[in-house]
Design a protein around this motif. Sequence first.
Motif, PDB file in Angstrom:
ATOM      1  N   ARG A 121      -0.601  -1.898   4.320  1.00  0.00           N
ATOM      2  CA  ARG A 121      -1.266  -2.761   3.330  1.00  0.00           C
ATOM      3  C   ARG A 121      -2.711  -2.332   3.110  1.00  0.00           C
ATOM      4  O   ARG A 121      -3.211  -2.301   1.982  1.00  0.00           O
ATOM      5  N   VAL A 122      -3.388  -1.996   4.202  1.00  0.00           N
ATOM      6  CA  VAL A 122      -4.785  -1.553   4.109  1.00  0.00           C
ATOM      7  C   VAL A 122      -4.877  -0.264   3.292  1.00  0.00           C
ATOM      8  O   VAL A 122      -5.743  -0.115   2.432  1.00  0.00           O
ATOM      9  N   ALA A 123      -3.977   0.681   3.558  1.00  0.00           N
ATOM     10  CA  ALA A 123      -3.974   1.940   2.818  1.00  0.00           C
ATOM     11  C   ALA A 123      -3.705   1.700   1.338  1.00  0.00           C
ATOM     12  O   ALA A 123      -4.320   2.334   0.469  1.00  0.00           O
ATOM     13  N   ALA A 124      -2.788   0.797   1.028  1.00  0.00           N
ATOM     14  CA  ALA A 124      -2.459   0.496  -0.366  1.00  0.00           C
ATOM     15  C   ALA A 124      -3.645  -0.108  -1.105  1.00  0.00           C
ATOM     16  O   ALA A 124      -3.779   0.058  -2.323  1.00  0.00           O
ATOM     17  N   ASP A 125      -4.535  -0.769  -0.371  1.00  0.00           N
ATOM     18  CA  ASP A 125      -5.733  -1.360  -0.971  1.00  0.00           C
ATOM     19  C   ASP A 125      -6.849  -0.333  -1.153  1.00  0.00           C
ATOM     20  O   ASP A 125      -7.937  -0.665  -1.620  1.00  0.00           O
ATOM     21  N   GLY A 126      -6.595   0.904  -0.769  1.00  0.00           N
ATOM     22  CA  GLY A 126      -7.570   1.961  -0.991  1.00  0.00           C
ATOM     23  C   GLY A 126      -8.538   2.199   0.146  1.00  0.00           C
ATOM     24  O   GLY A 126      -9.551   2.883  -0.029  1.00  0.00           O
ATOM     25  N   HIS A 127      -8.230   1.650   1.325  1.00  0.00           N
ATOM     26  CA  HIS A 127      -9.135   1.809   2.462  1.00  0.00           C
ATOM     27  C   HIS A 127      -8.614   2.855   3.446  1.00  0.00           C
ATOM     28  O   HIS A 127      -7.428   3.195   3.447  1.00  0.00           O
ATOM     29  N   THR A 128      -9.501   3.325   4.283  1.00  0.00           N
ATOM     30  CA  THR A 128      -9.147   4.317   5.288  1.00  0.00           C
ATOM     31  C   THR A 128      -8.421   3.657   6.454  1.00  0.00           C
ATOM     32  O   THR A 128      -8.791   2.577   6.894  1.00  0.00           O
TER      33      THR A 128
END
Length: 218
Positions: A121-128
Amino acid sequence: MIRVLLVDDERMVCAHLRTILGAADDIEVVDEVYDGAAAVESVLRHGPDVVLMDLRMPGVDGLTAIERITALGATREGPPPAVVALTTFDADHYVLHALRAGAAGFLLKSTPPEDLVELVRVAADGHTVMSAAATRRLVASAADRSLERDRHRARIGDLTEREAEVLACLGEGLSNAQIAQRLHLSEATVKGYVSRLLDKLGCANRTQAGLLAYEAGL
């Protein structure tokens, strides 16, 4: 829904990942493939939001596939997917090579299931996303490269003071909202700075910019 592509030459690993991610209401596994060449084709066919990419595969390996998928950003509609390197190895050179190739992060296959779902989910939000073990190795490794640091410092030499501050925040993995709060700027202003930094430094994404911040000693 967060659309995920699984890439691993071990089919049992793909089945395991599919079971874990399939239990989440907001995640859909759109495809699973078993080598890097098929991964690139699947990205073009399905347009996933996140790719979980094994690094060591026969034929086209994960590092090469990450480079090719990152390069698709200039030719396909919309941004390329966030590619997260997923491996049993956390050696320094694998971390660095994956990030330099354009990966949005690096996770060990031993990541607990509940953490894996959240980090997708974090990756999908554009975060590392980065495993703690890999992060410690990365920071320690970067600290010892004085010659490389000088070269990377020269690369960021033309940045303004504010641009350098934003880049340093990217190196800490901060979100736009967190950067805005720290530097007393609006999120829109921060977003503009990040976009200009990526263009100015020739970085494919904020993860590469954050890595440059580490390597330059920011």
